[in-house]
Write a protein that holds these residues in place. Structure first.
Motif, PDB file in Angstrom:
ATOM      1  N   GLU A   1       0.824  -1.206   0.000  1.00 40.85           N
ATOM      2  CA  GLU A   1       0.000   0.000   0.000  1.00 40.85           C
ATOM      3  C   GLU A   1       0.862   1.262   0.000  1.00 40.85           C
ATOM      4  O   GLU A   1       0.466   2.292  -0.550  1.00 40.85           O
ATOM      5  N   GLN A   2       2.039   1.181   0.623  1.00 39.56           N
ATOM      6  CA  GLN A   2       2.930   2.349   0.653  1.00 39.56           C
ATOM      7  C   GLN A   2       3.468   2.678  -0.739  1.00 39.56           C
ATOM      8  O   GLN A   2       3.518   3.844  -1.127  1.00 39.56           O
ATOM      9  N   SER A   3       3.869   1.659  -1.496  1.00 41.63           N
ATOM     10  CA  SER A   3       4.420   1.900  -2.835  1.00 41.63           C
ATOM     11  C   SER A   3       3.348   1.955  -3.906  1.00 41.63           C
ATOM     12  O   SER A   3       3.582   2.496  -4.992  1.00 41.63           O
ATOM     13  N   ASN A   4       2.174   1.393  -3.630  1.00 37.62           N
ATOM     14  CA  ASN A   4       1.077   1.377  -4.598  1.00 37.62           C
ATOM     15  C   ASN A   4      -0.205   1.855  -3.925  1.00 37.62           C
ATOM     16  O   ASN A   4      -1.088   1.044  -3.593  1.00 37.62           O
ATOM     17  N   PRO A   5      -0.334   3.153  -3.676  1.00 39.98           N
ATOM     18  CA  PRO A   5      -1.533   3.674  -3.001  1.00 39.98           C
ATOM     19  C   PRO A   5      -2.791   3.340  -3.799  1.00 39.98           C
ATOM     20  O   PRO A   5      -2.791   3.330  -5.022  1.00 39.98           O
ATOM     21  N   GLY A   6      -3.848   3.064  -3.062  1.00 38.39           N
ATOM     22  CA  GLY A   6      -5.109   2.719  -3.700  1.00 38.39           C
ATOM     23  C   GLY A   6      -5.422   1.245  -3.670  1.00 38.39           C
ATOM     24  O   GLY A   6      -6.539   0.835  -4.015  1.00 38.39           O
ATOM     25  N   CYS A   7      -4.446   0.399  -3.270  1.00 40.63           N
ATOM     26  CA  CYS A   7      -4.710  -1.027  -3.137  1.00 40.63           C
ATOM     27  C   CYS A   7      -5.655  -1.260  -1.952  1.00 40.63           C
ATOM     28  O   CYS A   7      -5.626  -0.540  -0.957  1.00 40.63           O
ATOM     29  N   VAL A   8      -6.479  -2.272  -2.075  1.00 40.56           N
ATOM     30  CA  VAL A   8      -7.494  -2.562  -1.066  1.00 40.56           C
ATOM     31  C   VAL A   8      -7.097  -3.819  -0.300  1.00 40.56           C
ATOM     32  O   VAL A   8      -6.788  -4.851  -0.912  1.00 40.56           O
ATOM     33  N   VAL A   9      -7.086  -3.731   1.026  1.00 44.25           N
ATOM     34  CA  VAL A   9      -6.804  -4.877   1.890  1.00 44.25           C
ATOM     35  C   VAL A   9      -7.854  -4.885   2.994  1.00 44.25           C
ATOM     36  O   VAL A   9      -8.064  -3.877   3.663  1.00 44.25           O
ATOM     37  N   VAL A  10      -8.509  -6.020   3.184  1.00 43.24           N
ATOM     38  CA  VAL A  10      -9.537  -6.163   4.210  1.00 43.24           C
ATOM     39  C   VAL A  10      -9.193  -7.386   5.045  1.00 43.24           C
ATOM     40  O   VAL A  10      -8.971  -8.476   4.496  1.00 43.24           O
ATOM     41  N   TRP A  11      -9.160  -7.201   6.364  1.00 41.86           N
ATOM     42  CA  TRP A  11      -8.804  -8.277   7.284  1.00 41.86           C
ATOM     43  C   TRP A  11     -10.035  -8.750   8.044  1.00 41.86           C
ATOM     44  O   TRP A  11     -10.968  -7.990   8.299  1.00 41.86           O
ATOM     45  N   LYS A  12      -9.994 -10.023   8.443  1.00 39.18           N
ATOM     46  CA  LYS A  12     -10.945 -10.547   9.416  1.00 39.18           C
ATOM     47  C   LYS A  12     -10.188 -11.492  10.341  1.00 39.18           C
ATOM     48  O   LYS A  12      -9.589 -12.472   9.883  1.00 39.18           O
ATOM     49  N   THR A  13     -10.166 -11.185  11.624  1.00 35.96           N
ATOM     50  CA  THR A  13      -9.421 -11.962  12.605  1.00 35.96           C
ATOM     51  C   THR A  13     -10.339 -12.376  13.749  1.00 35.96           C
ATOM     52  O   THR A  13     -11.466 -11.886  13.875  1.00 35.96           O
ATOM     53  N   CYS A  14      -9.843 -13.244  14.604  1.00 30.85           N
ATOM     54  CA  CYS A  14     -10.584 -13.732  15.766  1.00 30.85           C
ATOM     55  C   CYS A  14      -9.859 -13.326  17.042  1.00 30.85           C
ATOM     56  O   CYS A  14      -8.616 -13.354  17.098  1.00 30.85           O
ATOM     57  N   GLU A  15     -10.602 -12.967  18.031  1.00 28.02           N
ATOM     58  CA  GLU A  15     -10.039 -12.606  19.336  1.00 28.02           C
ATOM     59  C   GLU A  15      -9.644 -13.866  20.101  1.00 28.02           C
ATOM     60  O   GLU A  15     -10.310 -14.902  20.027  1.00 28.02           O
ATOM     61  N   ILE A  16      -8.545 -13.767  20.854  1.00 36.27           N
ATOM     62  CA  ILE A  16      -8.128 -14.847  21.752  1.00 36.27           C
ATOM     63  C   ILE A  16      -7.724 -14.235  23.086  1.00 36.27           C
ATOM     64  O   ILE A  16      -7.611 -13.010  23.219  1.00 36.27           O
ATOM     65  N   ASN A  17      -7.488 -15.098  24.048  1.00 34.46           N
ATOM     66  CA  ASN A  17      -7.151 -14.628  25.396  1.00 34.46           C
ATOM     67  C   ASN A  17      -5.669 -14.345  25.525  1.00 34.46           C
ATOM     68  O   ASN A  17      -4.970 -14.859  26.411  1.00 34.46           O
ATOM     69  N   MET A  18      -5.167 -13.526  24.631  1.00 34.69           N
ATOM     70  CA  MET A  18      -3.770 -13.084  24.685  1.00 34.69           C
ATOM     71  C   MET A  18      -3.736 -11.597  24.366  1.00 34.69           C
ATOM     72  O   MET A  18      -4.423 -11.133  23.454  1.00 34.69           O
ATOM     73  N   LEU A  19      -2.956 -10.872  25.131  1.00 32.62           N
ATOM     74  CA  LEU A  19      -2.905  -9.427  24.987  1.00 32.62           C
ATOM     75  C   LEU A  19      -2.315  -9.043  23.628  1.00 32.62           C
ATOM     76  O   LEU A  19      -1.269  -9.547  23.235  1.00 32.62           O
ATOM     77  N   ASN A  20      -3.006  -8.158  22.925  1.00 30.05           N
ATOM     78  CA  ASN A  20      -2.539  -7.596  21.654  1.00 30.05           C
ATOM     79  C   ASN A  20      -2.221  -8.684  20.625  1.00 30.05           C
ATOM     80  O   ASN A  20      -1.273  -8.572  19.849  1.00 30.05           O
ATOM     81  N   THR A  21      -3.013  -9.742  20.605  1.00 36.89           N
ATOM     82  CA  THR A  21      -2.805 -10.849  19.668  1.00 36.89           C
ATOM     83  C   THR A  21      -4.153 -11.298  19.116  1.00 36.89           C
ATOM     84  O   THR A  21      -5.124 -11.423  19.858  1.00 36.89           O
ATOM     85  N   LYS A  22      -4.195 -11.540  17.803  1.00 32.51           N
ATOM     86  CA  LYS A  22      -5.402 -12.026  17.155  1.00 32.51           C
ATOM     87  C   LYS A  22      -5.038 -13.186  16.229  1.00 32.51           C
ATOM     88  O   LYS A  22      -3.920 -13.267  15.714  1.00 32.51           O
TER      89      LYS A  22
END
Length: 833
Positions: free
Chosen positions: A408-429
């Motif tokens: 995205e930094q070198s090619n502005p306009g690219c689309v990225v969509v994430w889907k993650t799951c929560e777990i019982n760890m701090l700052n981790t998905k």
């Protein structure tokens, strides 16, 4: 006395291309040079003869030689590398051991300044007695005594910075994609042949696009001549070179220095394999390595090696050595303890043959060293090579956010969509899904026909999952990748999420025709009114190939299946009804099965011109095959490959579009070919004018078929003008009768300007890994539930059906006795002829 010679046909100024059964040589400037090679010719003499015959500059270029070698099973061929005297003798002896009368030798050229001098284990050429007999290796040409060619200082410094193979932090995985793009030659794509038609047209033009293409390549490429990912055997099946260690006797010497401990260990392994002896490790630490013969106590063999680290460096120097071995083996060993997976991985890395099939790796080891390693050892070596080249599978999920930020930094306009799951760890998905689409693809889609083909394919690495792909077709009938996603599987939720990402983030274009394979998840997502894919925003169409094979699975009748295909491809309702009636007379249940499916979903005659003649999801299936090898790589490598592959498409086809604009070509080559074929049919037609104002005509073809057409409404009863978007032969005849330019009836998607605008957007090079932006979000970890539990080759989960059986393949016929079921080499009458 005359010298016996062997006829050899040399091919150069082109590129070797392989299929699963054959090897060819193609190129717009390819040259064929016949030669008569003496049967006693050496490798050096052969190289000199080729340089002299082809006028290739020996100082600037080295040669890669591969001959077309026949396999014993069936009429199949594979490339056989020519790199030493032994391989030359084997090649020249082919005329005596096979039915081949002339040998085909394929020549590829490599620049000299792209090579590095390599020695065994990467050790430094420092010897106590000033011995300089260590053979150097010319890349792709086997051992050579010449070591005076250029060395790229920048590359040399980078390679010497840390030569330990076990450490890969200095190797950017971007550098490993050069050859994944090198064989992208065809503008047209195919599932079963170098070029094929992805529509319903049998006479599309095959465009020669085998000229070199300047891609945006990854920086500092490590690999040269890595072949197609879907081939089972690579072009050079022997990844090792012949080395001389120390003196000409092949023994180590005291004072010999190595860049690292691992280099010394590799050199000791190669030595032990060469002399067919084994050693054991007496002591091993960061500063010390002591080895002795495995049979020292049993046979009193004196062989022993001791090496220590040089103070304040990573170098290891041999300070004590007793050799050679005096013991003998009581029996022949099929395997060698020192020929482990680490050594296999190291040398596969040197030749960059990470796409070799496991069986090919076993054969390569057997040919070079004479040892039959196990399938598991070969597979482990291949996996270690992949980890060295592309990183760890688990770590790749953590690095994936940084990669997308860099894109995205070198090619502005690219689309990225994430889907993650929560777990019982701090700052981790936990990773669940990721969707991406590049800006040039998004912009180019506005100039393509409104068609999208969607499909999913398996991932074969350490983690399971599915790669979802959305493809479209440009005005030249070429595939155009639109969007990708890695998901946990194919289901209603994942397909709905993927299609929603396309609708919300990529295109809001209405009237899009979506072709799919009747997967329940896709069908459920398409029928959801909240996702934006219901009519009139989008129109749904079924892949004819999947429908016909589902029909075949249900009714198991090839005659009925062929009738279904004819009904689907019929361009008029009259022909469609005729075929359906025939199906009903043969099997009424089959007719009811077909009538339960709306005709507009699968029949061309009821389509209304939505699918532009594209009857299958082949454009998606073809790109799946393009990514076949990459689907076994870590996810970061897979994403990078899609980036570089698409850039290759854009560069080559943008150049084609620019050239056609310069030469004032109005339409794409595909449409030009179609129109030329239809113009040739006009001369035999009879034309009757009925209404000059509305342009109503009656046209009779050479076969006696009559059609009515209306120029004002751009309609003909044959249906082809509406279906394909350019005039049929009847309309062309009417236009010529009235002196009207028939090119006015070609839709704008087929013009050269639209084709160029489709591929006009630019990709920009991605920064080096050390320049990637920092990722401040939560750490993404690999999903444990998607990890493959067993080791070895993944179990196939594909549901095989009629599509997995190649139709129209007849038994082979012997060229001697003309009987079926065998060939010349296995013919019983061969010795009688």
């Amino acid at each position: 006395m005359s010298v016996s010679t062997t006829p050899v046909i040399c091919y150069y100024n082109g590129q070797m291309l392989r299929t699963k059964t054959d090897v060819t040589y193609e190129g717009r400037k390819a040259v064929i040079a016949p030669m008569d090679i003496p049967v006693e010719c050496t490798f050096e003499e052969l190289i000199d003869m080729i340089y002299s015959r082809t006028s290739i500059d020996k100082r600037r270029f080295k040669l890669l030689l591969n001959c077309k070698y026949p396999l014993r099973s069936g009429n199949r061929f594979q490339p056989f590398p020519i790199w030493d005297d032994s391989s030359v003798r084997r090649m020249l002896n082919m005329v005596n051991t096979t039915t081949i009368e002339e040998i085909e030798l394929f020549i590829e050229v490599v620049r000299v300044n792209a090579q590095l001098n390599q020695s065994v284990g990467g050790h430094v050429d420092l010897f106590v007695r000033n011995n300089y007999n260590v053979a150097q290796y010319e890349y792709g040409c086997g051992p050579s005594s010449e070591a005076d060619y250029e060395v790229d200082e920048d590359v040399d410094d980078e390679c010497n910075e840390d030569a330990d193979v076990e450490v890969d932090e200095h190797v950017s995985s971007f550098q490993n994609f050069n050859q994944l793009l090198e064989n992208e030659q065809g503008i047209y794509v195919s599932a079963q042949a170098p070029y094929c038609d992805v529509s319903n047209h049998p006479d599309d033009e095959t465009l020669d696009d085998s000229s070199p293409v300047n891609y945006h390549l990854p920086p500092t490429p490590h690999f040269e001549h890595v072949e197609n990912l879907d081939n089972a055997v690579a072009s050079c099946c022997t990844p090792w070179v012949r080395h001389t260690i120390g003196y000409s006797s092949g023994e180590f010497v005291i004072g010999q220095v190595f860049n690292s401990k691992s280099d010394l260990q590799d050199a000791a392994k190669i030595y032990s394999i060469k002399v067919h002896q084994e050693f054991i490790v007496v002591a091993s630490s960061k500063k010390l390595l002591v080895l002795r013969c495995k049979k020292a106590e049993e046979c009193h063999c004196p062989w022993k090696l001791r090496a220590m680290v040089v103070k304040d460096t990573s170098l290891f120097v041999i300070n004590k050595y007793t050799g050679p071995h005096t013991c003998v083996n009581p029996y022949l060993n099929r395997d060698h303890h020192q020929l482990d997976s680490n050594l296999v991985a190291t040398h596969a890395l040197l030749k960059a043959q990470f796409t070799l099939a496991t069986a090919a790796i076993q054969a390569s080891v057997m040919e070079k060293w004479g040892y039959q390693i196990s399938y598991k050892k070969a597979l482990d070596g291949k996996h270690k090579t992949i980890r060295q080249l592309f990183g760890d599978f688990s770590q790749s999920y953590t690095e994936l956010p940084r990669l997308f930020l860099a894109i995205e930094q070198s090619n502005p306009g690219c689309v990225v969509v994430w889907k993650t799951c929560e777990i019982n760890m701090l700052n981790t998905k936990v990773f669940q899904r990721v969707f991406w689409s590049f800006k040039p693809s998004i912009e180019g889609f506005e100039h393509c026909r409104p068609i999208v083909s969607v499909d999913g394919t398996h991932l074969y690495g350490k983690y399971k999952g599915k790669l979802l792909i959305a493809m479209r077709c440009d005005g030249n009938n070429q595939l155009f990748p639109l969007a990708f996603a890695i998901t946990e599987g194919e289901n209603t939720d994942s397909w709905g999420w993927f299609l929603a990402c396309i609708r919300n983030r990529v295109t809001q274009r209405t009237g899009i025709c979506v072709i799919f394979d009747r997967h329940p998840g896709i069908m459920a997502a398409m029928s959801d009114p909240h996702l934006g894919w219901a009519a009139p925003s989008a129109y749904h169409r079924i892949c004819m190939r999947h429908l016909a094979n589902n029909f075949m699975t249900r009714f198991k009748d090839k005659i009925l299946k062929n009738l279904v295909c004819r009904a689907a491809l019929a361009t008029t309702e009259h022909k469609f009804n005729k075929h359906m009636s025939t199906i009903g007379r043969i099997n009424s249940e089959a007719l009811e099965w077909l009538e339960a499916i709306p005709s507009q979903l699968w029949a061309l005659s009821h389509d209304g011109g939505r699918r532009y003649g594209l009857m299958t999801t082949n454009i998606s299936e073809i790109f799946n095959s393009v990514l076949k090898g990459a689907r076994s790589l870590p996810v970061t490598a897979l994403v990078q490959l899609t980036f570089f592959r698409l850039n290759g498409y854009f560069v080559a086809r943008r150049e084609l579009g620019a050239n056609r604009l310069t030469s004032v070509e109005q339409f794409t080559p595909y449409v030009d070919t179609q129109l030329q074929g239809r113009v040739l049919k006009v001369g035999s037609m009879e034309i009757v004018l009925y209404d000059h104002v509305k342009g109503v005509f009656h046209v009779k073809s050479r076969r006696g078929q009559t059609h009515r057409l209306n120029l004002h409404e751009k309609n003909c009863t044959c249906g082809k003008t509406l279906i394909y978007g350019f005039p049929c032969s009847h309309m062309i005849a009417a236009c010529q009768h009235q002196c009207v330019d028939f090119r006015l009836f070609v839709e704008g998607y087929y013009t050269t300007r639209s084709y160029y605008d489709t591929w006009a957007s630019l990709f920009h090079p991605i920064f080096n890994e050390d320049e990637w932006p920092l990722y401040n979000g939560p750490t993404i970890v690999a999903p444990h539930s998607m990890q493959r539990l067993g080791s070895g080759r993944p179990i196939s989960t594909r549901l095989h059906n009629e599509m997995d059986v190649r139709e129209g393949i007849t038994s082979i016929t012997c060229g001697l006795c003309k009987q079926l079921g065998h060939n010349r080499r296995s013919c019983k009458n061969r010795n009688k002829v």
